[in-house]
Structure formats: C-alpha cells, structure tokens
Design an enzyme around this catalytic site. Sequence first.
Site, PDB file in Angstrom:
ATOM      1  CB  CYS A  15      -0.731   0.043   1.374  1.00 23.73           C
ATOM      2  SG  CYS A  15      -0.159   0.261   2.843  1.00 23.73           S
ATOM      3  CB  CYS A  22       4.886  -0.365   1.459  1.00 22.97           C
ATOM      4  SG  CYS A  22       3.647  -1.355   2.174  1.00 22.97           S
ATOM      5  CG  ASP A  38      11.596  28.071 -34.305  1.00 22.49           C
ATOM      6  OD1 ASP A  38      11.921  29.246 -34.498  1.00 22.49           O
ATOM      7  OD2 ASP A  38      11.940  26.988 -35.113  1.00 22.49           O
ATOM      8  CG  ASP A  48      12.709  22.650 -35.744  1.00 21.21           C
ATOM      9  OD1 ASP A  48      12.796  23.925 -35.517  1.00 21.21           O
ATOM     10  OD2 ASP A  48      13.317  22.177 -36.749  1.00 21.21           O
TER      11      ASP A  48
END
Length: 732
Positions: free
Chosen positions: A16, A19, A430, A627
């Site tokens: 759970c 933990c 861009d 890019d």
Amino acid sequence: MKMKEQLKLDITGMTCAACSTRIEKVLNKMQGVEANVNLAMETAAILYEKDKVSRNEIIAKIETLGYEAKEKGKRESKQQHKEEEIKQKKQKFLLSVILSIPLLYTMIAHIPLNLGLPMPHLLMNPWFQFLLATPVQFYIGGPFYIAAYKALRNKSANMDVLVAIGTSAAYFYSLSEAIQTIKNPFYLPHLYFETSAVLITLILLGKLFETMAKGRTTAALSKLLNLQAKEAIVIREGKEQQIPIEEVKVADRLVVKPGEKIPVDGKVILGRSSVDESMITGESIPVEKYVGDNLIGSTINKNGTLTMEATKVGKDTALAGIIRIVEEAQGSKAPIQRLADTISGYFVPVVVAVSILTFIIWYLFVNPNDFPSALETAIAVLVIACPCSLGLATPTSIMVGTGKAAEMGILFKGGEHLETAHKISAIVFDKTGTITKGQPVVTDFISYQDEKKVLQYLVSAEKSSEHPLADAIVRYGIDKRSSTLPVKRFKAIPGYGIEAKIGNDEVYVGTRKLMNLKSISYHEVENDLLRFETEGKTAMYIAINDTIMGLVAVADTVKETAAQAVQQLTELGIEVFMLTGDNERTAKAIANQVGINNVIAEVLPEEKAKHVKELQSKGFKVAMVGDGINDAPALAVADVGIAIGTGTDVAIEAADITILGGELTLTPKAISLSKKTMQNIRQNLFWALIYNSGGIPIAALGLLAPWVAGAAMAFSSVSVVTNSLRLKRVKI
C-alpha cells in the site's frame, strides 16, 4: 555540484501507499540520496553520490525494511515474475474460497431474515470452523503477518498491520470461545471465524484484480517493446548468419530483406528500398532510402534488399530512447502525489487509534460489557480504512496517461510535465521547421517570354549555387523535367544573387539590388514581386542579358496541420505566439496563413529565451515549441518545453515533451491529455478520500459488518485502477 549516479530498482513486497512512502522517507534520509518510489510500477528511481553511499548499501537499507530490491534487469524476467505472481494469487484465492464458503454459509444462515436455509450440525461445530479458518488465517494470510511484522519492526504501519490486527482479533477471540466449550459443553460460543476468513479472501481477490489491472496500465510500454526486432542477419567472414538482436555490434554489416524490420539504427551501404517509418515519425508514406541514408531501428523495409552498417545498438537506438522516456515518465511522481503520500504516512496510526477508541466506547458505553459487538465494530474500522486506493490514485493515472500519449506519438519525460501541461496559458511556436516544413520550395514561377527557355536558363544557373534557395529551384526544375545547359562562368554575389554565362547569354537571378547593379529595368513587373513578398515569399528577378524575362518565388511552406493545431489551441483558451528571426512582413504573412495573431519577429537566436521569460513575467504559464539547436535555451526556460521529434537531438534533450514526426496537432492533444489525466487523478483522490474518511464513521457506528468492510476496501483499490484505465478510451 556533484554528479549523481542513477540506480533503478524493482521492489517487491509493497502492499500500500504507506509501504512506498516509508521506503522513500528512509532512503531520502541517507546522505547523498534522492529517491522516488512508485507503488503502481513497484519500482524505485534513485540518484546517489557514490562517494557517500554505495548501490549495495541502498539495496541493503530497503531489505532491512522488509522488502526485496533488485537492480532492474530484463523486462521479460519481470513480466514472467508478474505472471507467476498472478498465477499464485489465483491458486491461493481458489483455496481460500473453498475453505471460506462453508463459514460464509453459517453467517448467511444466521442473518436476521427467515431464509429457511438448512444448517448441518457439523458446520456449527467450533472445531470444524477452526479447521477451515486456520489455513486461511496463517497460510493464505501469512504474507500479511510477515509484512506487518517487518513494518512494525521498522516503527511504521501499513495496510498489512490493519489486516493482521483485524483478522487476528476475530480469529483468536473465536478460538478462545471454542476453548470455552471444552470447559463447558453447554456453552454457546460467539464465533467470528467467518469474519477473518472471508476478510482475507476478499482482500486477496481485491489484490488479484489490482495486480491484473496494473498489468494493463503498462500495455503501451509492452506495445513499444513488441516493435523491436528479435533477430538480425549479419555478414561475418563473407557469410550471412542469423543472430539475436542483443549480439549486434556497432559497425556490423547487416542484411535486411523485404518485409523485415530494420534491426538497429544505421545507414545504407548497398541497395535501395522504401522504408515504413510511421512508428517513429507518424508519416504514413514510406520513405525512399538510398546509399548513405540513415535507417531507424524497428522500422519496416518494404520492397528492396538493403545492406546496412549498424551505427547505434542496444540502449542507444531511437526506439530504446523512446522506451526509456516512457518508462521514466510512468515511474516518475507528479507533484499532486505528494498530497496522497503525506496523508498515507499519517493515516494508518490514526486509524489504529480510532479503532481502539471505538472498541472502548462500544465496550463501556454503547453496549456495556458486550465484548463481541465492540470487537466486531473495531475490526470493521480497521478494515474499511486501508489506504490502498489513496496510494494508487495518482501513479496509475500517470502510467495510463503517459502510455496513451506514447501510443499517440507524444513522449512525456515525467509525471511532473504531464501535470504542468494542463496549466499552460500561452504557447510559443518557433517558425522555421516547426510551423513551416523547414525546407524551401518554389511556390511560383512566371515567364514573360519563352517559358521553356527561361526555366532552362534559371535551373542551369542555379545548379552551380550552394544556396538553399538554389536547391529548391533545381528540385523544381527536375519536377518540371527541365533540361540543363552547360555553364561557362558562374559567380555568387552574397546579398544580391547570382550571375552566369550560358552560351552567349548573360543570366542574372536575384534581388532589386542586383538588377540595379547591372542597370536592368524591372519597374514594369515590380507589382508581381511585391505581391509575392506580401505573401511572405522570397521573390527574385530572372534577367537574360539586359531584359527581365521572369520571376521565381521561393518559400518555406507551412505544415498542413499547422492551422488546425493553432485553432485547437485557441479553443482550449491558450494564447498562441509565433517567434521568428524573419522580418515582420514575412512573419505576419506566415502567421496569417495559420491563424496566429501574436507575432514576435526579427528575434536573434540567443534572444528567444528572453522573450519566453517576458511572457512568464506577465503571468503566463508558457509552453515553447521548437526543433532547432537555437531553440534549446527557450525550451529549457519555458514552463513546458515541447520538441518536434524531427528536429535536433539537442532540442529534444532540452524539452519536457517530444512530439514524434512533427505532427503539430499532437501539441493540443498533449495539453488535452494532461487535462484529462489530472481530472482522472482528482476523481481518484476524491473517491479514495471520501471512501476512507466516510467509511470510518459508518463502521464506528456499527453499521458495517467486518466482511462488508473488507469487500468494500478490496474493491475500492480496484475501482481506482479501473477509473484510471478509462483514460485509455478517452477521445483526445
């Protein structure tokens, strides 16, 4: 700042949110360690300083907490482990059902409704019930005891503690009642063996469903893994031999036959074919490949045999990089999860305290001295409050969301970026290579006299030039099947154009400045040139000797989906900007074609990041889409950097999201998916919190039998995972 090493671990034994929170807290207290533990993926991503702590020390620390940790190995072995785990849980659940059904029958037969069910005397024998309940309690429920002991030993409490306390209370109280019958054969015992057995059975069923559902959340990653080629044909000592893909090395020569997958990244050294690269680029039309062209591993060779040289293998291939990004995104933690982690960390101890208080109140005030009813109510409180669903609320949504994104061609580098994207209020594109295709083409050609001759002279002259615009003109000539003539003399005049001697004629191609330099009159046709310039095109005069014979216009054309992407972003309420180094007239012409009203023109590459910061200072949450190498600083500065997958590695590395194939409509889809995922996470958190906080007072009031609480708790986790899986079917 010291560089940190990265360690990725598979962790087993977590049940759970308490933990995963416990492991994370303990690891982050170690010197030089930053840990992120993911409950849904059962993994840990750890950064550590190797001069302060070793990998073995980190693993040992996790194991002292009672969990098993191993460095991430082959995905196949982890998948096999998962399949084995599901198989074992199914077997245990089946055994648990067989043993629990008779006990459940006794409980149903005694509910205050006249069902008229026959009750065999054997079923009411306390020792027969003991024989049925004991294997369920200690063999099938054994893992709960082991995990609870380890948690308590480490001064923490998790779901296993709640289950172990609740079922043990019911089981041992029933055992003590059974012992009373030995002392007094006429004693009528209060037995709750069915409570503990049915609880464990239902919790096990919930865990089984949860494990199976969590497996489906990683379906996108499995699809990516299945794209990989398994074998390759390598040429060694002049002979072809088939080898596993793992044995391919850089510089190996490989043969790829028609219909086969390209094994690894490389380049063509012999042959010609078309290759289907749609799985990487999103482009459905196969790409022609010639000697010297690059090949992407896992794409499909369509019709010709290719001999290639391997340039990138194993974890360095393009597909491996995509898989790595998806894995890291699915394993990362979104900021919203901190809320769930914080709540889970305090939840279990509070629940134990509430359960004890409930028992005391019932025993002293509600039903004085009625130990069985007080115990039953306290057990119901313990069981209803298990915070599993709270711990799964965020990571399962992140896993499904990033997986769906990957299938669409959108790569989120982490859960935090998936969360941030939905807050975007401004997006900056861009221009070159992002809104436009990044490759100039001839858009217009006008001849005022002999068209064939003018085009022939134009293409012949430009063939000697190395300028990108000249390349576009030569390609145009090839498309128009224009022949070329030998060039006796060629000269490029930077900023003006070119001049060439073809036969006995002088040919000039260039701007007004070139025509003025050569004293050639162009005023009669200047309106045509102005019209092209207004449209954002680069227009040039074509003169033969001292007469204007034609015009050619070249432009970097916009992508087909750019206008659609801008419209979709506007509909999402996002302000759209275009950033470019072009002059304002050309920039506005391009922006008008795609519907962008905000243009920032004549920007130097190094100034792009500054303009993004200016928008942020005005209160915008800014996404930058680019890019090129010169976009990298702006991508890094933006709240969310979005790189076009067809761009440079530097831009992709600097970005938070990568759009594969340059498909701009994936940008609004990424933001929409972020919104849908965050909505899904909020739904999960709401229902998990409502369930836990609302269920506790109902149980404390005695309105829930423990087995009903157990069923509700078990299926709350399943409902959260199922709700996350709905993201797979959401239309974006």
